[in-house]
Design a protein around this motif. Structure first.
Motif, PDB file in Angstrom:
ATOM      1  N   SER A 159      32.949  88.594  23.548  1.00 12.10           N
ATOM      2  CA  SER A 159      33.228  89.818  24.301  1.00 12.10           C
ATOM      3  C   SER A 159      34.438  90.471  23.644  1.00 12.10           C
ATOM      4  O   SER A 159      35.472  89.806  23.473  1.00 12.10           O
ATOM      5  CB  SER A 159      33.558  89.494  25.767  1.00 12.10           C
ATOM      6  OG  SER A 159      32.427  89.013  26.450  1.00 12.10           O
ATOM      7  N   PRO A 160      34.356  91.740  23.278  1.00 12.74           N
ATOM      8  CA  PRO A 160      35.490  92.407  22.613  1.00 12.74           C
ATOM      9  C   PRO A 160      36.780  92.237  23.406  1.00 12.74           C
ATOM     10  O   PRO A 160      36.818  92.435  24.621  1.00 12.74           O
ATOM     11  CB  PRO A 160      35.045  93.871  22.573  1.00 12.74           C
ATOM     12  CG  PRO A 160      33.554  93.805  22.548  1.00 12.74           C
ATOM     13  CD  PRO A 160      33.191  92.636  23.434  1.00 12.74           C
ATOM     14  N   GLY A 161      37.835  91.824  22.704  1.00  4.31           N
ATOM     15  CA  GLY A 161      39.131  91.621  23.337  1.00  4.31           C
ATOM     16  C   GLY A 161      39.376  90.194  23.792  1.00  4.31           C
ATOM     17  O   GLY A 161      40.519  89.812  24.030  1.00  4.31           O
ATOM     18  N   LEU A 162      38.313  89.418  23.922  1.00  8.02           N
ATOM     19  CA  LEU A 162      38.459  88.015  24.325  1.00  8.02           C
ATOM     20  C   LEU A 162      38.288  87.142  23.087  1.00  8.02           C
ATOM     21  O   LEU A 162      38.476  87.586  21.981  1.00  8.02           O
ATOM     22  CB  LEU A 162      37.449  87.701  25.426  1.00  8.02           C
ATOM     23  CG  LEU A 162      37.569  88.596  26.683  1.00  8.02           C
ATOM     24  CD1 LEU A 162      36.567  88.179  27.737  1.00  8.02           C
ATOM     25  CD2 LEU A 162      38.990  88.548  27.239  1.00  8.02           C
ATOM     26  N   THR A 206      31.709  96.370  29.144  1.00  5.65           N
ATOM     27  CA  THR A 206      31.142  97.165  28.060  1.00  5.65           C
ATOM     28  C   THR A 206      31.079  96.342  26.772  1.00  5.65           C
ATOM     29  O   THR A 206      32.071  95.768  26.346  1.00  5.65           O
ATOM     30  CB  THR A 206      32.001  98.418  27.814  1.00  5.65           C
ATOM     31  OG1 THR A 206      32.001  99.211  29.007  1.00  5.65           O
ATOM     32  CG2 THR A 206      31.441  99.248  26.665  1.00  5.65           C
ATOM     33  N   GLY A 207      29.892  96.254  26.184  1.00  7.57           N
ATOM     34  CA  GLY A 207      29.720  95.501  24.946  1.00  7.57           C
ATOM     35  C   GLY A 207      29.694  94.008  25.110  1.00  7.57           C
ATOM     36  O   GLY A 207      29.705  93.268  24.118  1.00  7.57           O
ATOM     37  N   ALA A 208      29.642  93.505  26.341  1.00 11.60           N
ATOM     38  CA  ALA A 208      29.621  92.056  26.561  1.00 11.60           C
ATOM     39  C   ALA A 208      28.355  91.441  25.955  1.00 11.60           C
ATOM     40  O   ALA A 208      27.306  92.084  25.913  1.00 11.60           O
ATOM     41  CB  ALA A 208      29.687  91.755  28.058  1.00 11.60           C
ATOM     42  N   PRO A 209      28.446  90.196  25.500  1.00 10.87           N
ATOM     43  CA  PRO A 209      27.320  89.600  24.773  1.00 10.87           C
ATOM     44  C   PRO A 209      26.056  89.450  25.600  1.00 10.87           C
ATOM     45  O   PRO A 209      24.953  89.506  25.061  1.00 10.87           O
ATOM     46  CB  PRO A 209      27.872  88.237  24.353  1.00 10.87           C
ATOM     47  CG  PRO A 209      28.977  87.942  25.313  1.00 10.87           C
ATOM     48  CD  PRO A 209      29.587  89.277  25.605  1.00 10.87           C
ATOM     49  N   SER A 210      26.191  89.256  26.904  1.00 10.45           N
ATOM     50  CA  SER A 210      25.002  89.104  27.742  1.00 10.45           C
ATOM     51  C   SER A 210      24.808  90.309  28.655  1.00 10.45           C
ATOM     52  O   SER A 210      24.119  90.223  29.669  1.00 10.45           O
ATOM     53  CB  SER A 210      25.108  87.811  28.563  1.00 10.45           C
ATOM     54  OG  SER A 210      25.050  86.691  27.700  1.00 10.45           O
ATOM     55  N   SER A 267      27.725 100.346  30.977  1.00  5.84           N
ATOM     56  CA  SER A 267      29.116 100.578  30.618  1.00  5.84           C
ATOM     57  C   SER A 267      29.782 101.415  31.704  1.00  5.84           C
ATOM     58  O   SER A 267      29.295 102.498  32.052  1.00  5.84           O
ATOM     59  CB  SER A 267      29.212 101.312  29.266  1.00  5.84           C
ATOM     60  OG  SER A 267      30.560 101.552  28.935  1.00  5.84           O
ATOM     61  N   ASP A 268      30.892 100.906  32.259  1.00  7.31           N
ATOM     62  CA  ASP A 268      31.605 101.597  33.327  1.00  7.31           C
ATOM     63  C   ASP A 268      33.093 101.294  33.157  1.00  7.31           C
ATOM     64  O   ASP A 268      33.518 100.142  33.313  1.00  7.31           O
ATOM     65  CB  ASP A 268      31.102 101.099  34.683  1.00  7.31           C
ATOM     66  CG  ASP A 268      31.731 101.865  35.838  1.00  7.31           C
ATOM     67  OD1 ASP A 268      32.971 101.949  35.891  1.00  7.31           O
ATOM     68  OD2 ASP A 268      30.984 102.355  36.702  1.00  7.31           O
ATOM     69  N   SER A 288      33.547  85.497  36.939  1.00  2.00           N
ATOM     70  CA  SER A 288      33.967  86.838  36.542  1.00  2.00           C
ATOM     71  C   SER A 288      32.909  87.446  35.620  1.00  2.00           C
ATOM     72  O   SER A 288      31.942  86.794  35.250  1.00  2.00           O
ATOM     73  CB  SER A 288      35.332  86.771  35.850  1.00  2.00           C
ATOM     74  OG  SER A 288      35.333  85.775  34.860  1.00  2.00           O
ATOM     75  N   GLY A 289      33.101  88.721  35.229  1.00  2.00           N
ATOM     76  CA  GLY A 289      32.009  89.434  34.588  1.00  2.00           C
ATOM     77  C   GLY A 289      32.190  89.786  33.137  1.00  2.00           C
ATOM     78  O   GLY A 289      31.442  90.607  32.610  1.00  2.00           O
TER      79      GLY A 289
END
Length: 602
Positions: A162-165, A516-520, A526-527, A509-510
């Motif tokens: 996940s971008p940023g993680l 936005t852009g999460a792998p699953s 996107s919100d 958590s989500g």
């Protein structure tokens, strides 16, 4: 995701009658239970343990393990793949039940509990000593660093990114010695979230065997992916023979049957008791049911419709135990589909669709009480209300207010445009409200669920076409995509919820699902506000952070919530013990054992 999962009463009742007849027939046939060692005199606990033996476990219908590399990529995230991988390459931390919740403090962890310092910006982790690879080489911090380097240099390939993680939120990975490493983080994090949802991914990989010449991580990753694509060679490829877990591969067929035998070098406290564990695939739940009643599997499942008659199985030497999951279930919406996307991007329309799904009736009639309605993006009981309960009149009002009118029984857009009483952007005048659902095959309950939803939508004037395919096909098709990509035209709505759509790590958590852009985030939702609320759950241990995220996301309906079933209604040989059905769907067959026939079971 199922691996981790409609209410047409006619077919359901017909099915119930047919299965009841089968079950009653089984109950009258002496010898139709386990062929060897059927133990009907033992209770469900106690008994004298014996070492050895083979236990056969049934896999979910139309689900076949097809990925061995313990770094998942899109389309290969099914729970049964993860379960097998963890037996060969266990992660540092394993979530286990503790009361009504989960704990990351398991005796089978490869590492001691992490130590947080510097205002939760530094994490120090000490590996437990005594763990070895199957060739005798010790498991060290360098093996964890090897995993980290692979996902760092190929994060776009890793389905857990996940971008940023991870790995973006680790400024520095420091190896302190053979058994200790330290992470320097980019900011303070909620320790419970970081341990439960980030450290749970850390998995030692055999650097000495997979990268003996210290090659570039990208080159190594590409080579490993190439090997991971050869399903027919999983059991023979030398690459997959170096493992650290309690089991190693004996056989892995292209049809998905996996045979595991003990890893004699395993250094953990939970060494196997059995000689062999066989994971057996089935094309349908009915075919599994027939093999189960003939004694062909030791650990299987029954359709929810026959749960009420579980006493018949108990007479045959089995016990019945529903496997509840830490999960939610939903229909994925493809916001980037060229024609369906403009429809699905309308919040009012998604809310109307949700109002047309009678979750309570589906749970009671189709799943016979073995499912519970999903209210939002967290497991049942975590939300205090259902924002969009079944209400066809509210659905009709929403659609009418936004310019949809019935023509020949079908809804068509009568007021195109983007105003508050219009159909919405990119929806044309006269366009019918028509969608297609790609659904998992092999389960009567799932077929009836989607047929019931279809029936309810069509009564409201919405056409829903249903296309059913095996689970792996649905998983491989329902992937994040861009509008211009061919795969994005291959599906509009996707459903793989026969055994639950998504099983959470410790903290529900989500960041992997709805960011936005999460792998699953299969539907490309996107919100910005949801992204902000998700980030707060990562940083703060204030309970209001999770509550705010859950309420807002439930209200936006990024997917269509459907009843969340038990992973399966398990049926287990009464003399097979040690089975603890983990709500995260991990397996621990090293704990399983048979008890002596005629033993002292209670």
């Amino acid at each position: 995701m199922g691996p981790r999962s409609t209410r047409r009463r006619g077919p359901v009742h017909a099915l119930l009658g047919a299965l009841a007849a089968l079950l009653l027939g089984a109950a009258t046939l002496t010898g139709c239970g386990p062929e060897d060692g059927a133990v009907t005199s033992l209770g469900t606990t106690g008994g004298t343990r014996v070492e050895g033996g083979t236990a056969t476990m049934a896999l979910p219908p139309a689900a076949t393990p097809n990925w061995i590399f313990p770094i998942g990529t899109a389309g290969y995230l099914a729970s049964y793949n993860n379960a097998v991988q963890d037996l060969l390459y266990p992660p540092l931390y394993t979530a286990e039940k503790e009361g009504a919740g989960l704990t990351m403090d398991s005796p089978r962890n490869l590492a001691e509990q992490p130590r947080y310092s510097d205002r939760n910006t530094t994490v120090t982790i000490a590996l437990k000593k005594g763990y070895r690879w199957s060739d005798g080489t010790p498991v060290t911090s360098r093996d964890v660093e090897f995993w980290y380097d692979l996902i760092k240099h190929d994060k776009e390939e890793w389905a857990g990114y996940s971008p940023g993680l991870l790995p973006d939120n680790v400024k520095k990975f420091e190896v302190l010695d053979d058994h200790t490493f330290r992470l320097r983080l980019d900011r303070p994090y909620n320790p419970a979230w970081f341990t439960g949802n980030q450290l749970q991914d850390f998995t030692p990989l055999p650097k000495h065997a997979w990268n003996p010449h210290d090659e570039n991580p990208k080159k190594v990753f590409a080579r490993l992916l190439e090997h991971a694509g050869k399903l027919s060679e999983f059991a023979t490829d030398p690459l997959w023979k170096t493992v650290s877990g309690p089991w190693r591969i004996e056989k892995w067929t292209t049809s998905g049957q996996v045979s595991l035998i003990p890893n004699k070098q395993y250094g953990g406290p939970d060494t196997p008791h059995l000689d062999r564990v066989v994971l057996k695939p089935f094309t349908t739940a009915d075919s599994e049911f027939n093999v189960l009643r003939a004694g062909g599997v030791d650990y299987g499942y029954i359709p929810p419709s026959v749960t009420a008659r579980s006493a018949s199985f108990e007479k045959l030497g089995y016990r019945v135990d529903p496997w509840e999951g830490w999960a939610i279930t939903y229909i994925v919406l493809n916001f980037n589909h060229p024609t369906a996307g403009p429809l699905l991007r309308q919040t009012y329309l998604r809310r109307a669709l949700q109002h047309l799904i009678d979750q309570r009736a589906i749970s009671d009639v189709v799943w016979h009480g073995s499912a519970e309605p999903t209210r939002g993006p967290v497991p049942a009981g975590q939300l205090d209300r259902d924002p969009f309960p079944y209400d066809p009149k509210k659905a009709e009002a929403l659609l009418t207010a936004h310019g949809w009118q019935r023509t020949d029984g079908r809804l068509r857009c009568a007021r195109p445009g983007t105003g508050p009483d219009r159909c919405g952007k990119d929806i044309t005048a006269g366009q019918p409200l028509r969608l297609e659902l790609l659904s998992q095959s092999g389960s009567t309950e799932t077929s009836n669920t989607v047929q019931e939803i279809k029936s309810a939508l069509e009564k409201a004037g919405i056409t829903l076409d249903i296309r059913q395919q095996p689970l792996n096909t649905v998983l491989g098709t329902t992937v994040p995509c861009k509008t211009t990509e061919p795969v994005c035209s291959a599906w509009q709505l996707g459903f793989f919820g026969t055994q639950g759509s998504w099983y959470f790590p410790t903290v529900a958590s989500g960041e992997s699902l709805f960011a936005t852009g999460a792998p699953s985030n299969m539907g490309n939702w996107s919100d910005p506000k949801a992204d902000e609320l998700i980030r707060k759950t990562e940083y703060s241990d204030d309970p209001s952070a999770m509550r705010d995220y859950a309420r807002y996301t439930a209200d936006q309906v990024p997917v269509l919530w459907t009843p969340n079933p038990a992973y399966q209604v398990s049926v287990i040989r009464n003399d097979l013990r040690g089975i603890d059905q983990n709500p995260t769907l991990s397996l621990a067959p090293q704990d399983w054992y048979f008890v002596k026939k005629g033993g002292t079971g209670r």
